[in-house]
Design a protein around this motif. Sequence first.
Motif, PDB file in Angstrom:
ATOM      1  N   CYS B  29       0.797  -1.077  -0.007  1.00 16.06           N
ATOM      2  CA  CYS B  29      -0.108  -0.033   0.029  1.00 16.06           C
ATOM      3  C   CYS B  29       0.926   1.333  -0.021  1.00 16.06           C
ATOM      4  O   CYS B  29       1.665   1.656   0.781  1.00 16.06           O
ATOM      5  N   TYR B  30       0.738   2.181  -1.129  1.00 19.95           N
ATOM      6  CA  TYR B  30       1.426   3.274  -0.932  1.00 19.95           C
ATOM      7  C   TYR B  30       0.573   4.489  -0.821  1.00 19.95           C
ATOM      8  O   TYR B  30       0.918   5.846  -1.128  1.00 19.95           O
ATOM      9  N   GLN B  31      -0.625   4.467   0.050  1.00 18.29           N
ATOM     10  CA  GLN B  31      -1.409   5.244   0.377  1.00 18.29           C
ATOM     11  C   GLN B  31      -1.855   6.305  -0.773  1.00 18.29           C
ATOM     12  O   GLN B  31      -1.867   7.513  -0.739  1.00 18.29           O
ATOM     13  N   CYS B  32      -2.291   5.658  -1.817  1.00 19.79           N
ATOM     14  CA  CYS B  32      -2.642   6.569  -2.859  1.00 19.79           C
ATOM     15  C   CYS B  32      -4.204   7.139  -2.519  1.00 19.79           C
ATOM     16  O   CYS B  32      -4.781   8.115  -3.013  1.00 19.79           O
ATOM     17  N   GLY B  33      -4.913   6.574  -1.602  1.00 19.35           N
ATOM     18  CA  GLY B  33      -6.244   6.751  -1.291  1.00 19.35           C
ATOM     19  C   GLY B  33      -7.568   6.409  -1.930  1.00 19.35           C
ATOM     20  O   GLY B  33      -8.753   6.925  -1.717  1.00 19.35           O
ATOM     21  N   ASN B  34      -7.202   5.818  -2.987  1.00 13.49           N
ATOM     22  CA  ASN B  34      -8.086   5.022  -4.017  1.00 13.49           C
ATOM     23  C   ASN B  34      -9.263   4.587  -3.054  1.00 13.49           C
ATOM     24  O   ASN B  34     -10.497   4.507  -3.310  1.00 13.49           O
ATOM     25  N   CYS B  35      -8.946   3.798  -2.330  1.00 14.35           N
ATOM     26  CA  CYS B  35      -9.774   3.032  -1.401  1.00 14.35           C
ATOM     27  C   CYS B  35     -10.861   3.862  -0.538  1.00 14.35           C
ATOM     28  O   CYS B  35     -12.037   3.646  -0.549  1.00 14.35           O
ATOM     29  N   SER B  50      -7.922   3.799   4.081  1.00 11.16           N
ATOM     30  CA  SER B  50      -6.300   4.008   3.767  1.00 11.16           C
ATOM     31  C   SER B  50      -5.665   4.028   5.303  1.00 11.16           C
ATOM     32  O   SER B  50      -4.624   3.830   5.079  1.00 11.16           O
ATOM     33  N   MET B  53      -5.187   0.985   6.810  1.00 16.52           N
ATOM     34  CA  MET B  53      -4.137   0.371   6.064  1.00 16.52           C
ATOM     35  C   MET B  53      -2.604   0.757   6.743  1.00 16.52           C
ATOM     36  O   MET B  53      -1.876   0.090   6.858  1.00 16.52           O
ATOM     37  N   CYS B  83      -8.228  -0.835  -5.771  1.00 14.19           N
ATOM     38  CA  CYS B  83      -6.703  -0.791  -5.433  1.00 14.19           C
ATOM     39  C   CYS B  83      -5.673  -1.118  -6.347  1.00 14.19           C
ATOM     40  O   CYS B  83      -5.745  -2.107  -7.046  1.00 14.19           O
ATOM     41  N   PRO B  84      -5.003  -0.049  -6.834  1.00 16.07           N
ATOM     42  CA  PRO B  84      -4.028  -0.233  -7.827  1.00 16.07           C
ATOM     43  C   PRO B  84      -2.845  -1.192  -7.495  1.00 16.07           C
ATOM     44  O   PRO B  84      -2.385  -1.716  -8.699  1.00 16.07           O
ATOM     45  N   ASN B  85      -2.654  -1.712  -6.357  1.00 17.80           N
ATOM     46  CA  ASN B  85      -1.813  -2.570  -6.098  1.00 17.80           C
ATOM     47  C   ASN B  85      -2.411  -3.935  -5.765  1.00 17.80           C
ATOM     48  O   ASN B  85      -1.709  -4.790  -5.181  1.00 17.80           O
ATOM     49  N   ILE B  87      -4.430  -4.821  -3.649  1.00 26.96           N
ATOM     50  CA  ILE B  87      -4.538  -5.582  -2.341  1.00 26.96           C
ATOM     51  C   ILE B  87      -5.875  -5.880  -2.131  1.00 26.96           C
ATOM     52  O   ILE B  87      -6.787  -5.110  -2.412  1.00 26.96           O
ATOM     53  N   VAL B  89      -8.084  -5.242  -0.033  1.00 29.66           N
ATOM     54  CA  VAL B  89      -8.459  -4.559   1.195  1.00 29.66           C
ATOM     55  C   VAL B  89      -9.625  -4.799   2.367  1.00 29.66           C
ATOM     56  O   VAL B  89      -9.645  -4.822   3.244  1.00 29.66           O
TER      57      VAL B  89
END
Lengths: 299, 186
Positions: B29-35, B50, B53, B83-85, B87, B89
């Motif tokens: 998780c790089y904290q993009c905030g999409n979730c 987020s 996470m 989630c772009p990664n 995950i 979530v």
Amino acid sequence: MSSSLTYAYYPGCSGLGTSIEYDQSTRAICAALGIELVDIPDWSCCGSTPAHTVDHTLSAALSARNIAQAEELDVQGIITPCPSCLTNLKTASHRMEDPEFKEKVNKLLDKPAENRLPIMSVLQVISEKVGPEGVAKKVVSSLEGLRVAPYYGCIMNRPPDVMDFDDCENPVAMDELMAALGADVAPFPLKVECCGASFGVARKDIVAKLSGKLLDAAEDVEAHAMVTACPLCQMNLDLRQDQINSANGSTHDMPVFYYTQLIGKALGLDAKSLQMDKLCVPPAKAFRKMEEARRANAS
Amino acid sequence: MNIVSLSNSYDADFVSAVEKESKQNVSLCYQCGNCTAGCPYTHFYDIPVSQVMRLVQAGQRETALSCKSIWLCATCESCTTRCPNEIDVARVMDVLRHMARRAGYAPEPKVKTFTDSFLSSVEKHGRVFEMGLMATYMSKTGRFLTDADLGPKILPKGKLSFKPHPIVGKEQVANIFKRYNEERNS
Ligand code: SF4
Ligand code: SF4
């Protein structure tokens, strides 16, 4: 081998109670469309949301008992009208592809599940095996003039790698079926937004806010009615519509159909099997608007 | 969110337990905030998803397990889908709720009571008995007026049965719970 469209049918607990009209209309249209349903013998509850919020193995085992029961039948797969049951059955089946997890689940069961049957929603079977064209051929009473907002709810198509059906952000299966019935399909922007799910009892404020947004949006796109495929969504939007109105100061009077009821109506099925009288917001208003729209179009 | 001091509160066991139970790599998780952007429940959360996470990454067991958000997550799968990664979530949220239950947290007691009443109905009858579920819920929470306004709407429809629909295999379902509890306590 059974005929090509024979499925083990999982009604889900609400199909015996609060969503009986969904169950009955599903059975009626499947019969009319040539889909044979064989009830899963002595099926039990899948545990719904409560089970998976407590433990994933327990939740999978409650679903897997039903998968094992269905494996006794000569069928193409398991189908259910309810997205919540569907998610539980599919997630259990998906996770049981991992042998270690499968063993843990089967240890909780009297009779282990092989996990070999595909699992689908009734909506998926109608839209993929019969198709909008197949349905259109059987229409005897078109829904022309009826403007509907199709609402899919959050989990029918998500997450996409588990549910594996339609588009996870912009599903169209119900839109296409409604169009095949002659209905005027409104572009509904909140197709996959959550309605507040099972928080109606413990946290009514959440349902009032989230379902309220959905009703507002349906009104904004000038829908005569919403169309759903989920017992929980339908109950929040229909049964709780007055609660939502008083919480939000709104005055919605929006009929909320199951898609199966509208298919049944267009196929000319009898009122008894469609059970329109079970809906809380009376659907008559939507049909009146449909007639008005037809007259306006004709003149 | 409050500032946390990592040097004295990082719980490595917690991070690996969440990763193991959820089968997710939370460090992705790089904290993009999409979730959080797509989460319909953010409005009701005390900590956005987020940030939950982030708390897991930072090994903040106490803060993560005592938050309300994990009890209010409806598993709508928006976060997981977006989630772009890749995950899962929602699965992490579910696992946190499992852990919170085991550790005895219940910051949303009515949600917990509803869940427990639902599952005991399944354990007892094999299927959910909607009327019985509401009766149990009301007696446990003392909220006798819960949904009383819905009675006049739904009762005349004849949709709700006053009796459970017991199944032949209800013992088999009860056995699932029995074995699950034995396993957990062993
Ligand atoms: S969407 Fe995924 S990567 Fe982005 S903040 Fe949420 S969990 Fe982290
Ligand atoms: S699954 Fe839970 S955390 Fe994720 S978006 Fe939905 S409600 Fe929010």
